[in-house]
Design an enzyme around this catalytic site. Structure first.
Site, PDB file in Angstrom:
ATOM      1  N   ASN A  46     -48.570 -25.974  -7.735  1.00 17.38           N
ATOM      2  CA  ASN A  46     -48.457 -24.642  -7.282  1.00 17.38           C
ATOM      3  C   ASN A  46     -49.113 -23.682  -7.928  1.00 17.38           C
ATOM      4  O   ASN A  46     -49.284 -23.609  -9.135  1.00 17.38           O
ATOM      5  CB  ASN A  46     -46.823 -24.199  -7.072  1.00 17.38           C
ATOM      6  CG  ASN A  46     -46.061 -25.301  -6.191  1.00 17.38           C
ATOM      7  OD1 ASN A  46     -46.345 -26.410  -6.222  1.00 17.38           O
ATOM      8  ND2 ASN A  46     -45.222 -24.875  -5.426  1.00 17.38           N
ATOM      9  N   GLU A 110     -49.560 -25.010  -2.767  1.00 20.58           N
ATOM     10  CA  GLU A 110     -49.471 -26.171  -3.219  1.00 20.58           C
ATOM     11  C   GLU A 110     -50.542 -27.253  -2.997  1.00 20.58           C
ATOM     12  O   GLU A 110     -50.693 -27.847  -1.680  1.00 20.58           O
ATOM     13  CB  GLU A 110     -48.037 -26.745  -2.704  1.00 20.58           C
ATOM     14  CG  GLU A 110     -46.778 -25.963  -2.537  1.00 20.58           C
ATOM     15  CD  GLU A 110     -45.685 -26.485  -2.108  1.00 20.58           C
ATOM     16  OE1 GLU A 110     -45.571 -28.044  -1.777  1.00 20.58           O
ATOM     17  OE2 GLU A 110     -44.652 -25.708  -1.857  1.00 20.58           O
TER      18      GLU A 110
HETATM   19  C1  LIG Z   1     -50.704 -31.977   2.248  1.00 22.09           C
HETATM   20  C2  LIG Z   1     -49.436 -31.302   2.508  1.00 22.09           C
HETATM   21  C3  LIG Z   1     -48.939 -31.046   3.738  1.00 22.09           C
HETATM   22  C4  LIG Z   1     -47.735 -30.580   3.760  1.00 22.09           C
HETATM   23  N1  LIG Z   1     -47.271 -30.264   5.116  1.00 22.09           N
HETATM   24  C5  LIG Z   1     -45.973 -29.703   5.234  1.00 22.09           C
HETATM   25  C6  LIG Z   1     -45.288 -29.554   6.582  1.00 22.09           C
HETATM   26  O1  LIG Z   1     -45.968 -29.673   7.517  1.00 22.09           O
HETATM   27  N2  LIG Z   1     -44.186 -29.099   6.461  1.00 22.09           N
HETATM   28  C7  LIG Z   1     -43.608 -28.737   5.587  1.00 22.09           C
HETATM   29  O2  LIG Z   1     -42.239 -28.281   5.701  1.00 22.09           O
HETATM   30  N3  LIG Z   1     -43.827 -28.902   4.348  1.00 22.09           N
HETATM   31  C8  LIG Z   1     -45.079 -29.427   4.202  1.00 22.09           C
HETATM   32  N4  LIG Z   1     -45.677 -29.661   2.850  1.00 22.09           N
HETATM   33  C9  LIG Z   1     -44.939 -29.161   1.909  1.00 22.09           C
HETATM   34  C10 LIG Z   1     -44.009 -30.007   1.042  1.00 22.09           C
HETATM   35  O3  LIG Z   1     -42.797 -29.852   1.621  1.00 22.09           O
HETATM   36  C11 LIG Z   1     -43.834 -29.672  -0.375  1.00 22.09           C
HETATM   37  O4  LIG Z   1     -45.119 -29.965  -1.129  1.00 22.09           O
HETATM   38  C12 LIG Z   1     -42.662 -29.985  -0.928  1.00 22.09           C
HETATM   39  O5  LIG Z   1     -41.525 -28.890  -0.503  1.00 22.09           O
HETATM   40  C13 LIG Z   1     -42.597 -29.610  -2.525  1.00 22.09           C
HETATM   41  O6  LIG Z   1     -42.476 -28.214  -2.898  1.00 22.09           O
HETATM   42  P1  LIG Z   1     -42.331 -27.724  -4.449  1.00 22.09           P
HETATM   43  O7  LIG Z   1     -43.795 -27.851  -4.845  1.00 22.09           O
HETATM   44  O8  LIG Z   1     -42.153 -26.243  -4.469  1.00 22.09           O
HETATM   45  O9  LIG Z   1     -41.649 -28.749  -5.250  1.00 22.09           O
HETATM   46  C14 LIG Z   1     -46.862 -30.220   2.773  1.00 22.09           C
HETATM   47  C15 LIG Z   1     -47.229 -30.440   1.431  1.00 22.09           C
HETATM   48  C16 LIG Z   1     -48.731 -31.099   1.082  1.00 22.09           C
HETATM   49  C17 LIG Z   1     -49.135 -31.255  -0.113  1.00 22.09           C
HETATM   50  N1  LIG Z   2     -51.552 -35.373  -8.184  1.00 18.90           N
HETATM   51  C1  LIG Z   2     -51.117 -34.393  -8.703  1.00 18.90           C
HETATM   52  N2  LIG Z   2     -51.645 -33.225  -8.003  1.00 18.90           N
HETATM   53  C2  LIG Z   2     -50.566 -32.087  -8.503  1.00 18.90           C
HETATM   54  N3  LIG Z   2     -50.094 -32.058  -9.438  1.00 18.90           N
HETATM   55  C3  LIG Z   2     -49.637 -33.005 -10.031  1.00 18.90           C
HETATM   56  C4  LIG Z   2     -50.268 -34.215  -9.836  1.00 18.90           C
HETATM   57  N4  LIG Z   2     -50.014 -35.320 -10.785  1.00 18.90           N
HETATM   58  C5  LIG Z   2     -48.778 -34.553 -11.722  1.00 18.90           C
HETATM   59  N5  LIG Z   2     -48.890 -33.094 -11.084  1.00 18.90           N
HETATM   60  C6  LIG Z   2     -48.049 -32.264 -11.917  1.00 18.90           C
HETATM   61  O1  LIG Z   2     -46.718 -32.080 -11.316  1.00 18.90           O
HETATM   62  C7  LIG Z   2     -46.339 -30.814 -11.050  1.00 18.90           C
HETATM   63  C8  LIG Z   2     -45.971 -30.612  -9.704  1.00 18.90           C
HETATM   64  O2  LIG Z   2     -44.762 -31.310  -9.207  1.00 18.90           O
HETATM   65  P1  LIG Z   2     -43.713 -30.935  -8.234  1.00 18.90           P
HETATM   66  O3  LIG Z   2     -42.636 -31.747  -8.267  1.00 18.90           O
HETATM   67  O4  LIG Z   2     -44.504 -30.444  -7.184  1.00 18.90           O
HETATM   68  O5  LIG Z   2     -43.236 -29.621  -9.019  1.00 18.90           O
HETATM   69  P2  LIG Z   2     -43.071 -28.171  -8.566  1.00 18.90           P
HETATM   70  O6  LIG Z   2     -42.027 -27.855  -7.710  1.00 18.90           O
HETATM   71  O7  LIG Z   2     -42.892 -27.445  -9.996  1.00 18.90           O
HETATM   72  O8  LIG Z   2     -44.374 -27.635  -8.199  1.00 18.90           O
HETATM   73  C9  LIG Z   2     -47.746 -30.050 -11.196  1.00 18.90           C
HETATM   74  O9  LIG Z   2     -47.816 -28.694 -11.598  1.00 18.90           O
HETATM   75  C10 LIG Z   2     -48.630 -30.921 -12.255  1.00 18.90           C
HETATM   76  O10 LIG Z   2     -48.116 -30.252 -13.635  1.00 18.90           O
HETATM   77 MG   LIG Z   3     -45.310 -28.296  -6.400  1.00 16.70          MG
END
Ligand SMILES: Cc1cc2nc3c(=O)[nH]c(=O)nc-3n(C[C@H](O)[C@H](O)[C@H](O)COP(=O)(O)O)c2cc1C
Ligand SMILES: Nc1ncnc2c1ncn2[C@@H]1O[C@H](COP(=O)(O)OP(=O)(O)O)[C@@H](O)[C@H]1O
Ligand SMILES: [Mg+2]
Length: 212
Positions: A46, A110
Protein backbone atom coordinates in the site's frame (compact mmCIF):
# COMPACT_ATOMS: atom_id res chain seq x y z
CA UNK A 1 -21.85 -7.06 -7.34
CA UNK A 2 -19.60 -8.51 -10.04
CA UNK A 3 -21.47 -9.01 -13.33
CA UNK A 4 -21.58 -12.67 -14.42
CA UNK A 5 -19.73 -12.14 -17.71
CA UNK A 6 -16.58 -13.67 -19.22
CA UNK A 7 -13.47 -11.47 -18.87
CA UNK A 8 -11.38 -10.03 -21.74
CA UNK A 9 -7.86 -11.55 -21.82
CA UNK A 10 -6.15 -8.15 -22.28
CA UNK A 11 -6.96 -4.52 -21.44
CA UNK A 12 -6.05 -1.36 -23.36
CA UNK A 13 -4.94 -0.91 -26.98
CA UNK A 14 -2.26 -3.21 -28.48
CA UNK A 15 -0.44 -0.14 -29.85
CA UNK A 16 0.55 0.99 -26.33
CA UNK A 17 -0.78 3.08 -23.43
CA UNK A 18 -3.44 5.59 -24.43
CA UNK A 19 -3.99 8.97 -22.70
CA UNK A 20 -4.09 9.54 -19.71
CA UNK A 21 -1.60 6.65 -19.36
CA UNK A 22 1.18 6.30 -18.43
CA UNK A 23 0.47 7.84 -15.02
CA UNK A 24 3.28 8.16 -12.46
CA UNK A 25 2.69 7.46 -8.75
CA UNK A 26 5.28 7.28 -5.97
CA UNK A 27 5.34 6.75 -2.24
CA UNK A 28 6.73 4.86 0.70
CA UNK A 29 5.19 1.44 1.36
CA UNK A 30 2.83 1.82 4.34
CA UNK A 31 0.75 -0.56 6.49
CA UNK A 32 -2.74 -1.43 5.29
CA UNK A 33 -5.45 -3.34 7.14
CA UNK A 34 -3.37 -6.53 7.11
CA UNK A 35 -5.94 -8.43 5.05
CA UNK A 36 -4.05 -8.92 1.79
CA UNK A 37 -1.81 -11.74 2.99
CA UNK A 38 -3.94 -13.01 5.88
CA UNK A 39 -7.44 -13.16 4.32
CA UNK A 40 -6.65 -13.43 0.61
CA UNK A 41 -3.13 -14.86 0.37
CA UNK A 42 -2.41 -11.93 -1.95
CA UNK A 43 0.05 -9.38 -0.48
CA UNK A 44 -0.45 -5.80 -1.65
CA UNK A 45 2.07 -3.02 -1.05
CA UNK A 46 0.00 0.00 0.00
CA UNK A 47 1.19 3.55 -0.75
CA UNK A 48 -0.44 6.78 0.55
CA UNK A 49 -3.59 7.87 -1.28
CA UNK A 50 -4.07 11.22 0.52
CA UNK A 51 -3.45 13.58 -2.41
CA UNK A 52 -4.65 11.26 -5.15
CA UNK A 53 -8.04 12.90 -5.84
CA UNK A 54 -6.43 16.35 -6.32
CA UNK A 55 -3.27 15.22 -8.11
CA UNK A 56 -4.81 12.50 -10.27
CA UNK A 57 -8.53 13.09 -10.78
CA UNK A 58 -8.24 10.82 -13.87
CA UNK A 59 -7.61 7.79 -11.64
CA UNK A 60 -11.12 6.64 -10.87
CA UNK A 61 -11.58 3.75 -8.46
CA UNK A 62 -10.77 0.45 -10.13
CA UNK A 63 -8.13 -2.12 -11.06
CA UNK A 64 -5.07 -1.15 -13.15
CA UNK A 65 -1.82 -2.68 -14.41
CA UNK A 66 1.66 -1.25 -14.72
CA UNK A 67 5.32 -1.48 -13.82
CA UNK A 68 6.98 -0.93 -10.41
CA UNK A 69 10.46 -0.35 -9.06
CA UNK A 70 11.60 -0.41 -5.43
CA UNK A 71 14.36 1.93 -4.27
CA UNK A 72 17.40 -0.34 -3.84
CA UNK A 73 18.84 2.01 -1.18
CA UNK A 74 15.82 1.93 1.14
CA UNK A 75 15.19 -1.76 0.36
CA UNK A 76 18.70 -2.56 1.57
CA UNK A 77 18.13 -0.65 4.83
CA UNK A 78 14.85 -2.48 5.40
CA UNK A 79 16.43 -5.91 4.94
CA UNK A 80 19.69 -5.08 6.68
CA UNK A 81 21.41 -6.13 3.46
CA UNK A 82 24.33 -4.50 1.74
CA UNK A 83 23.44 -1.41 -0.29
CA UNK A 84 22.71 -2.12 -3.91
CA UNK A 85 22.57 0.38 -6.75
CA UNK A 86 20.48 -1.69 -9.09
CA UNK A 87 16.69 -1.74 -9.27
CA UNK A 88 14.46 -4.32 -10.90
CA UNK A 89 11.43 -3.40 -12.97
CA UNK A 90 8.54 -5.73 -12.20
CA UNK A 91 5.01 -6.17 -13.55
CA UNK A 92 2.20 -5.11 -11.22
CA UNK A 93 -1.54 -5.17 -10.83
CA UNK A 94 -3.22 -2.73 -8.46
CA UNK A 95 -6.45 -1.62 -6.95
CA UNK A 96 -7.39 1.99 -6.24
CA UNK A 97 -10.50 2.57 -4.17
CA UNK A 98 -12.63 1.61 -1.21
CA UNK A 99 -12.59 -2.22 -1.51
CA UNK A 100 -16.40 -2.59 -1.64
CA UNK A 101 -16.10 -6.19 -0.35
CA UNK A 102 -14.65 -4.76 2.88
CA UNK A 103 -16.55 -1.43 2.76
CA UNK A 104 -13.49 0.71 3.61
CA UNK A 105 -14.21 4.36 4.38
CA UNK A 106 -10.82 5.59 3.13
CA UNK A 107 -9.42 5.18 -0.35
CA UNK A 108 -6.33 3.02 -0.75
CA UNK A 109 -3.75 2.29 -3.43
CA UNK A 110 -2.66 -1.37 -3.21
CA UNK A 111 -0.10 -2.91 -5.51
CA UNK A 112 0.45 -6.63 -6.01
CA UNK A 113 3.91 -7.17 -7.52
CA UNK A 114 4.04 -10.12 -9.90
CA UNK A 115 7.02 -12.29 -10.92
CA UNK A 116 9.11 -11.22 -13.95
CA UNK A 117 7.37 -11.82 -17.30
CA UNK A 118 10.18 -14.22 -18.21
CA UNK A 119 9.03 -16.64 -15.49
CA UNK A 120 5.96 -18.88 -15.79
CA UNK A 121 2.84 -17.34 -14.28
CA UNK A 122 1.94 -18.81 -10.85
CA UNK A 123 -1.65 -17.61 -11.30
CA UNK A 124 -2.42 -19.28 -14.64
CA UNK A 125 -3.80 -22.32 -12.80
CA UNK A 126 -6.99 -22.95 -10.83
CA UNK A 127 -5.06 -23.35 -7.51
CA UNK A 128 -2.87 -20.24 -7.80
CA UNK A 129 0.13 -19.33 -5.69
CA UNK A 130 0.36 -15.55 -5.55
CA UNK A 131 3.82 -13.99 -5.65
CA UNK A 132 5.42 -13.35 -2.22
CA UNK A 133 8.61 -11.36 -1.62
CA UNK A 134 10.37 -10.62 1.69
CA UNK A 135 8.53 -7.70 3.40
CA UNK A 136 9.61 -4.23 2.29
CA UNK A 137 7.60 -1.80 4.45
CA UNK A 138 9.08 1.73 4.41
CA UNK A 139 10.73 1.23 1.01
CA UNK A 140 10.19 3.93 -1.63
CA UNK A 141 8.18 2.66 -4.58
CA UNK A 142 7.71 4.12 -8.06
CA UNK A 143 4.76 2.95 -10.12
CA UNK A 144 3.95 3.64 -13.77
CA UNK A 145 0.30 2.86 -14.46
CA UNK A 146 -0.08 1.72 -18.08
CA UNK A 147 -3.74 0.76 -18.31
CA UNK A 148 -7.13 0.27 -16.72
CA UNK A 149 -8.64 -3.20 -16.28
CA UNK A 150 -12.05 -2.91 -14.56
CA UNK A 151 -14.10 -1.18 -11.85
CA UNK A 152 -14.03 -2.45 -8.24
CA UNK A 153 -16.87 -4.77 -7.26
CA UNK A 154 -18.44 -6.34 -4.21
CA UNK A 155 -18.46 -10.17 -4.25
CA UNK A 156 -20.66 -13.00 -2.98
CA UNK A 157 -17.68 -14.62 -1.25
CA UNK A 158 -13.99 -14.24 -0.46
CA UNK A 159 -13.25 -17.03 -2.96
CA UNK A 160 -15.03 -15.09 -5.71
CA UNK A 161 -12.90 -11.99 -4.93
CA UNK A 162 -9.69 -14.08 -4.98
CA UNK A 163 -10.63 -15.71 -8.31
CA UNK A 164 -11.28 -12.30 -9.90
CA UNK A 165 -7.90 -10.99 -8.65
CA UNK A 166 -6.28 -14.14 -10.08
CA UNK A 167 -7.81 -13.25 -13.46
CA UNK A 168 -6.63 -9.62 -13.01
CA UNK A 169 -3.07 -10.97 -12.64
CA UNK A 170 -3.44 -12.89 -15.90
CA UNK A 171 -4.98 -9.91 -17.73
CA UNK A 172 -2.16 -7.68 -16.46
CA UNK A 173 0.46 -10.22 -17.54
CA UNK A 174 -0.98 -10.75 -21.02
CA UNK A 175 -1.43 -6.99 -21.45
CA UNK A 176 2.19 -6.30 -20.45
CA UNK A 177 3.58 -9.08 -22.67
CA UNK A 178 2.66 -7.00 -25.75
CA UNK A 179 5.72 -5.33 -27.34
CA UNK A 180 4.46 -1.77 -26.85
CA UNK A 181 4.12 -2.42 -23.08
CA UNK A 182 7.03 -4.79 -22.48
CA UNK A 183 9.44 -2.07 -23.57
CA UNK A 184 8.63 -0.16 -20.37
CA UNK A 185 10.37 -3.07 -18.60
CA UNK A 186 13.08 -4.13 -21.07
CA UNK A 187 14.74 -1.84 -23.63
CA UNK A 188 14.17 -3.53 -27.02
CA UNK A 189 15.92 -0.73 -28.91
CA UNK A 190 12.61 0.33 -30.47
CA UNK A 191 11.32 2.48 -27.61
CA UNK A 192 10.51 6.17 -28.15
CA UNK A 193 12.44 8.85 -26.24
CA UNK A 194 9.36 9.23 -24.00
CA UNK A 195 9.26 5.52 -23.13
CA UNK A 196 13.00 5.58 -22.33
CA UNK A 197 12.40 8.61 -20.11
CA UNK A 198 9.53 6.87 -18.29
CA UNK A 199 11.72 3.79 -17.72
CA UNK A 200 14.46 6.03 -16.35
CA UNK A 201 11.95 7.81 -14.07
CA UNK A 202 10.92 4.44 -12.65
CA UNK A 203 14.39 3.77 -11.24
CA UNK A 204 15.12 7.34 -10.07
CA UNK A 205 14.71 7.90 -6.31
CA UNK A 206 15.49 11.24 -4.62
CA UNK A 207 17.06 12.43 -7.86
CA UNK A 208 19.48 9.48 -8.00
CA UNK A 209 19.17 7.03 -10.88
CA UNK A 210 19.68 3.36 -10.06
CA UNK A 211 20.95 0.90 -12.65
CA UNK A 212 18.37 -1.42 -14.14
C1 LIG B 1 -5.75 -6.63 -8.50
C2 LIG B 1 -6.63 -6.36 -7.34
C3 LIG B 1 -8.01 -6.22 -7.52
C4 LIG B 1 -8.86 -5.98 -6.46
N1 LIG B 1 -10.19 -5.85 -6.66
C5 LIG B 1 -11.03 -5.64 -5.63
C6 LIG B 1 -12.45 -5.53 -5.83
O1 LIG B 1 -12.95 -5.57 -6.96
N2 LIG B 1 -13.23 -5.34 -4.74
C7 LIG B 1 -12.72 -5.27 -3.47
O2 LIG B 1 -13.49 -5.12 -2.52
N3 LIG B 1 -11.38 -5.34 -3.24
C8 LIG B 1 -10.53 -5.54 -4.29
N4 LIG B 1 -9.18 -5.64 -4.09
C9 LIG B 1 -8.65 -5.28 -2.79
C10 LIG B 1 -8.51 -6.40 -1.80
O3 LIG B 1 -9.73 -6.59 -1.14
C11 LIG B 1 -7.41 -5.88 -0.90
O4 LIG B 1 -6.19 -6.08 -1.54
C12 LIG B 1 -7.41 -6.44 0.46
O5 LIG B 1 -8.51 -5.90 1.17
C13 LIG B 1 -6.13 -6.16 1.22
O6 LIG B 1 -6.10 -4.93 1.85
P1 LIG B 1 -4.91 -4.46 2.79
O7 LIG B 1 -3.72 -4.11 1.95
O8 LIG B 1 -5.42 -3.24 3.50
O9 LIG B 1 -4.58 -5.57 3.72
C14 LIG B 1 -8.31 -5.87 -5.14
C15 LIG B 1 -6.92 -6.00 -4.95
C16 LIG B 1 -6.08 -6.24 -6.03
C17 LIG B 1 -4.61 -6.38 -5.80
N1 LIG C 1 4.31 -9.65 -4.27
C1 LIG C 1 4.12 -8.70 -3.36
N2 LIG C 1 3.46 -7.57 -3.70
C2 LIG C 1 3.28 -6.60 -2.79
N3 LIG C 1 3.71 -6.67 -1.51
C3 LIG C 1 4.37 -7.76 -1.10
C4 LIG C 1 4.61 -8.82 -2.02
N4 LIG C 1 5.30 -9.79 -1.37
C5 LIG C 1 5.48 -9.36 -0.12
N5 LIG C 1 4.94 -8.13 0.08
C6 LIG C 1 4.98 -7.43 1.38
O1 LIG C 1 3.71 -7.62 1.98
C7 LIG C 1 3.16 -6.37 2.39
C8 LIG C 1 1.66 -6.33 2.15
O2 LIG C 1 0.94 -7.35 2.76
P1 LIG C 1 -0.57 -7.09 3.15
O3 LIG C 1 -1.05 -8.38 3.75
O4 LIG C 1 -1.32 -6.50 2.01
O5 LIG C 1 -0.42 -6.07 4.32
P2 LIG C 1 -0.91 -4.54 4.47
O6 LIG C 1 -2.36 -4.63 4.85
O7 LIG C 1 -0.05 -3.96 5.57
O8 LIG C 1 -0.72 -3.86 3.15
C9 LIG C 1 3.84 -5.33 1.54
O9 LIG C 1 3.88 -4.07 2.18
C10 LIG C 1 5.23 -5.93 1.33
O10 LIG C 1 6.08 -5.54 2.38
MG1 LIG D 1 -1.76 -4.37 1.36
Amino acid sequence: MRPDKPRDPVAGPDAGPESPYPVRLSGPVIKGFGRGSKDLGIPTANIPADDLSEQHPELTSGVYYGVVALDPQSLAQENGAEKSTSATLLPAVLSIGYNPFYKNTVRSVEIHIMPPLTQPSPTAVAQPKFNRLPDFYGTKLNLLILGYIRPEFDYVSLDALIEDIRIDCEVARQSLLRDAYQRYIVDDGKASAQVNEDRKWLVTFDGVSANI
